[in-house]
Design a protein around this motif. Structure first.
Motif, mmCIF file in Angstrom:
data_model
loop_
_atom_site.group_PDB
_atom_site.id
_atom_site.type_symbol
_atom_site.label_atom_id
_atom_site.label_comp_id
_atom_site.label_asym_id
_atom_site.label_seq_id
_atom_site.Cartn_x
_atom_site.Cartn_y
_atom_site.Cartn_z
ATOM 1 N N LEU A 11 0.789 -1.282 0.128
ATOM 2 C CA LEU A 11 0.012 -0.410 -0.147
ATOM 3 C C LEU A 11 1.304 1.140 -0.342
ATOM 4 N N ASN A 65 2.033 1.543 -3.579
ATOM 5 C CA ASN A 65 1.150 1.944 -4.499
ATOM 6 C C ASN A 65 0.850 3.571 -4.344
ATOM 7 N N PHE A 66 0.807 3.384 -2.834
ATOM 8 C CA PHE A 66 0.411 4.841 -3.153
ATOM 9 C C PHE A 66 1.017 6.353 -2.278
ATOM 10 N N SER A 97 0.358 10.559 -2.431
ATOM 11 C CA SER A 97 -0.707 10.398 -1.668
ATOM 12 C C SER A 97 -0.420 9.986 -0.165
ATOM 13 N N ILE A 98 -0.279 8.965 -0.389
ATOM 14 C CA ILE A 98 -0.593 8.696 1.408
ATOM 15 C C ILE A 98 1.143 9.848 2.528
ATOM 16 N N LEU A 110 -5.189 9.474 4.719
ATOM 17 C CA LEU A 110 -5.852 8.870 3.105
ATOM 18 C C LEU A 110 -5.645 7.004 2.711
ATOM 19 N N GLU A 111 -4.709 5.898 3.338
ATOM 20 C CA GLU A 111 -4.329 5.272 3.958
ATOM 21 C C GLU A 111 -5.570 4.197 4.239
ATOM 22 N N GLU A 137 -8.496 5.281 3.864
ATOM 23 C CA GLU A 137 -9.500 5.458 2.860
ATOM 24 C C GLU A 137 -8.855 4.861 1.842
ATOM 25 N N ILE A 138 -7.944 4.665 1.069
ATOM 26 C CA ILE A 138 -7.824 3.470 0.433
ATOM 27 C C ILE A 138 -8.090 2.411 0.491
ATOM 28 N N VAL A 176 -11.509 1.845 0.312
ATOM 29 C CA VAL A 176 -12.211 1.551 -0.633
ATOM 30 C C VAL A 176 -12.517 0.441 -1.171
ATOM 31 N N TYR A 177 -10.870 0.003 -1.300
ATOM 32 C CA TYR A 177 -10.334 -1.848 -1.456
ATOM 33 C C TYR A 177 -11.700 -2.687 -0.715
#
Length: 198
Positions: free
Chosen positions: A24, A27-28, A31-32, A38-39, A41-42, A45-46
């Protein structure tokens, strides 16, 4: 016979959910690093994507099950037993799948694969019931799903309370120590006028 289940949705959210979650931060990473919150939230969503994939698979299976019952009715002469089975569909089987749809709980893609395998085996049994004109096998295909879903713990236990007050219905669901009030002023017969209180 051309049933929906011949094309049960082959849903792959990620090639490997463990790999996705373990990577994670890679990949992000941008953003993180910009916003660490945001972690979570990701991951949410998953998890929603995973659950929606499971619900889609479950509902396609349910439609396929009803399609195969239609085929059984076409080819079977024992209408009395079939009528009893149709009542079981309404009172027991369909309600079970509705409840399972609202309480489905998948933690990983492995759980999604377990669900799909359970449903595929059940459909093979149900198809066999048409071939052999065996209503008992049609019942067994459902109970096989129920037993294996319970064994694999692919749902959350919940308690539901429904009560009608005159023209209105109160629905309360208890899940994971959280109370969710649904359709608290659902119209039953007449429209509801609600006055806002300040």
């Amino acid at each position: 016979m051309n049933y929906l289940y011949k094309s049960l949705p082959e849903i792959k959210i990620f090639l490997d959910d463990d790999l996705f979650l373990n990577n994670l931060n890679n990949n992000f990473r941008y953003s993180i690093s910009l916003n660490p919150t945001l972690e979570k939230e990701i991951i949410n969503v998953y998890n929603r994507a995973l659950l929606n994939s499971g619900k889609l698979t479950l509902n396609v299976f349910h439609l396929s099950y009803l399609e195969i019952f239609e085929e059984l009715v076409k080819t079977q002469d024992n209408k009395e037993d079939l009528f009893e089975f149709s009542n079981s569909l309404i009172k027991l089987i369909n309600r079970y799948f509705e409840k399972l749809d609202s309480n489905l709980f998948l933690k990983s893609e492995k759980d999604l694969e377990k669900l799909k395998n359970i449903l595929k085996i059940s459909l093979i049994l149900m198809e066999g019931s048409v071939k052999d004109l065996d209503i008992e096998l049609a019942y067994e295909s459902f109970f096989q799903v129920e037993r294996r879903i319970k064994k694999e713990k692919l749902y959350k236990d919940s308690f539901e309370f429904k009560h009608t007050y005159g023209d209105y219905e109160l629905n309360i669901s208890l899940k994971n120590n959280n109370t969710i009030i649904e359709n608290y002023s659902k119209e039953v017969n007449t429209p509801l006028d609600v006055e806002e209180s300040s």
